[in-house]
Design an enzyme around this catalytic site. Structure first.
Site, PDB file in Angstrom:
ATOM      1  CD  GLU A 182      34.302  48.818  45.076  1.00 29.86           C
ATOM      2  OE1 GLU A 182      33.898  49.767  45.758  1.00 29.86           O
ATOM      3  OE2 GLU A 182      34.989  47.880  45.569  1.00 29.86           O
ATOM      4  CD  GLU A 183      37.047  45.679  47.073  1.00 33.10           C
ATOM      5  OE1 GLU A 183      37.457  46.705  47.650  1.00 33.10           O
ATOM      6  OE2 GLU A 183      36.063  45.027  47.459  1.00 33.10           O
ATOM      7  CG  HIS A 231      32.825  45.173  43.307  1.00 34.41           C
ATOM      8  ND1 HIS A 231      33.791  44.384  43.891  1.00 34.41           N
ATOM      9  CD2 HIS A 231      32.157  45.773  44.333  1.00 34.41           C
ATOM     10  CE1 HIS A 231      33.722  44.517  45.212  1.00 34.41           C
ATOM     11  NE2 HIS A 231      32.738  45.349  45.506  1.00 34.41           N
ATOM     12  CG  HIS A 289      37.566  45.463  52.472  1.00 34.60           C
ATOM     13  ND1 HIS A 289      38.048  46.687  52.111  1.00 34.60           N
ATOM     14  CD2 HIS A 289      36.641  45.150  51.549  1.00 34.60           C
ATOM     15  CE1 HIS A 289      37.425  47.109  51.020  1.00 34.60           C
ATOM     16  NE2 HIS A 289      36.555  46.171  50.663  1.00 34.60           N
ATOM     17  CG  ASP A 331      33.269  43.804  49.214  1.00 32.47           C
ATOM     18  OD1 ASP A 331      32.682  44.273  48.231  1.00 32.47           O
ATOM     19  OD2 ASP A 331      34.270  44.341  49.727  1.00 32.47           O
ATOM     20  CG  ASP A 352      29.902  46.871  47.052  1.00 33.92           C
ATOM     21  OD1 ASP A 352      30.248  45.829  47.640  1.00 33.92           O
ATOM     22  OD2 ASP A 352      30.708  47.646  46.511  1.00 33.92           O
ATOM     23  CG  ASP A 364      37.113  44.288  41.820  1.00 36.47           C
ATOM     24  OD1 ASP A 364      35.879  44.431  41.709  1.00 36.47           O
ATOM     25  OD2 ASP A 364      37.865  45.192  42.257  1.00 36.47           O
TER      26      ASP A 364
END
Ligand code: MN
Ligand code: MN
Length: 485
Positions: A176-177, A109, A455, A142, A205, A111
């Site tokens: 995804e997020e 991903h 994150h 990520d 991931d 995003d």
């Protein structure tokens, strides 16, 4: 087409040297990608445009490698406030369709989570900045770095005009997020088309368990989430007026919650362990080989003592045994002060992490029967209602599948060590969705180190992980082709 192990090693040597020699370009591309604020979490039109631009950039990059690229329009998302936002397209790309070769599909991903300097970043989050071999930036690990590592590996074969050892497909998304909305629909639609020729699915991931030792992830726990409501009436009571003459809902609930798990972590619901798969000798050996310093882990998590004091027991209880956690009580008096309230109704919340081969609906029946039994023994006049609000099955892969064998060999060649064979204690829905919908072998092949800070502030990927990761993917292609012959 037969190639000897020697020629494979020779090929890998050339590809690795190419990656090594072009590493500044690869870091620059990561810098270009990190510079796009492709935050999918905040529902803002400007950010959605940025994700769309990011998806276009990746499509361009893949086209320049010679891939056939399909940009799947995903329509719009209606938000509760009436706003309508575009859902970024999903990129389906493929390079090579030789029926003699295995076909491996990479999911990633593009995003990212939100990031702002004032949250405590030491560098600008959208400017990739290198400090001591660490490349800091939102999305570095990520998941932009690992996606690019896969592309770098492919690009090395292309640049050297070497035949790609495998057919490669890409499945890249930009939501995804934000919960991968619409992902499952696309998988179902493409199952007999784009995915029909796919033999293996690789997701990169998640992270290693350590700073320096690579890992492969072959399973995740599922989850079943419960609410248990105990109700006397709608309104609350005063303890001076009613205390002493009521079956109090909170007392019932505390007894119910207290009946679920004992002080050693053992779940007390009858039958709950019946279907948990027994530990094999092979599995035991895998656990003892894992690189984890329990003392260091205790320090870094600031926990004085865990329920278990060996590495093996701690990891097994995180990954391959179920656990029960009590999360909260709705309706309870939870503020400061000394209010003399008796809540009229309360809702307790707890969940059970599921492991192979537990079944969510069996667990639901066992939990309901147990709570009804405990409740009936209290002879309470209140009403109790139990419901399972979420049931996600666990995921475990067959590590004897070719792609696990190939990845282990590739890691041995590039990093000079056996990988930690790990699972994840939490639920990673995407692995399970791929497995369930497509019924194909799924492998999680992380590149990032345990301290990458996905994150969080100061997310990074080490240059070493990014560049060696590009090489290990190239080695993986060659090993997979060898196993296929
Ligand atoms: Mn991710
Ligand atoms: Mn993430």
């Amino acid at each position: 087409m037969f190639s000897s192990p020697e020629s494979r090693l020779d090929q890998l040597d050339q590809v690795s040297r190419h990656i090594e020699a072009h590493q500044e370009e690869f870091v620059q591309t990561l810098k270009d990608w990190v510079a796009v604020e492709s935050d999918s979490v905040q529902p803002l039109p400007r950010l959605r445009q940025e994700i769309c631009r990011m998806m276009d950039m990746s499509a361009d990059k893949l086209r320049r490698l010679g891939a056939t690229v399909d940009t799947v329009d995903m329509g719009a998302q209606q938000l509760p406030d009436g706003q309508s936002l575009p859902i970024p397209p999903i990129i389906l790309a493929e390079l090579g369709n030789d029926p003699q070769k295995p076909t491996v599909c990479f999911y990633g991903h593009l995003d990212v989570q939100p990031a702002a300097k004032e949250d405590g970043w030491l560098t600008e989050p959208y400017t990739l900045t290198e400090v001591d071999g660490k490349l800091y930036g939102r999305g570095a690990t990520d998941n932009k770095g690992p996606v690019l590592a896969w592309i770098n590996a492919v690009s090395a074969f292309v640049a050297l005009e070497q035949d790609l050892p495998v057919n490669v497909k890409f499945f890249l998304e930009g939501m995804e997020e934000a919960g991968s909305i619409a992902l499952e629909g696309v998988l179902r639609r493409e199952k007999d088309r784009f995915f029909s020729s796919v033999d293996h699915i690789v997701i990169s991931d998640n992270l290693w368990l350590s700073r320096r030792k690579p890992a492969l992830t072959y399973g995740t726990r599922g989850n079943s989430y419960f609410t248990v409501e105990v109700k006397c009436r709608d309104q609350d009571f005063h303890s001076g007026t009613f205390g002493g003459i009521l079956h109090e809902p909170m007392a019932d609930l505390v007894a119910l919650l207290g009946s679920l798990v004992d002080s050693s972590g053992q779940i007390l619901v009858p039958g709950i362990y019946d279907s948990v798969s027994p530990v094999t000798e092979e599995e035991r050996a895998m656990y003892s080989a894992i690189d984890l310093d329990l003392g260091e882990y205790r320090n870094s998590t600031q926990v004085e003592r865990f329920l278990f004091d060996t590495k093996e027991a701690v990891l097994m209880h995180l990954w391959r045994y179920p656990s029960l956690s009590i999360h909260g009580i709705e309706g309870a008096f939870d503020e400061a002060g000394a209010k003399t309230v008796i809540p009229g109704q309360v809702v307790g919340k707890f969940s059970i992490r599921l492991v192979p081969h537990m079944n969510a609906s069996t667990v639901e029946k066992q939990v309901k029967r147990h709570l009804e039994d405990v409740f009936s023994r209290r002879n309470s006049s209140n009403r109790m209602a139990v419901s399972m609000v979420l049931g996600i099955a666990p995921w475990v892969a067959d590590i004897k599948d070719n792609q696990y064998v190939a990845a282990r060999r590739a890691i041995r060649t590039v990093f000079g060590t056996e990988p930690d064979m790990i699972r994840d204690g939490s639920t990673i829905p995407v692995a399970k969705i791929f497995q369930d919908v497509l019924q194909k072998s799924v492998m999680m092949f992380p590149l990032g180190a345990v301290d990458d800070g996905e994150h969080s502030q100061n997310e990074k990927i080490n240059r070493w992980n990014y560049i060696e990761g590009s090489k290990v993917f190239a080695a993986f292609f060659l090993e997979l082709a060898t196993l296929h012959e």
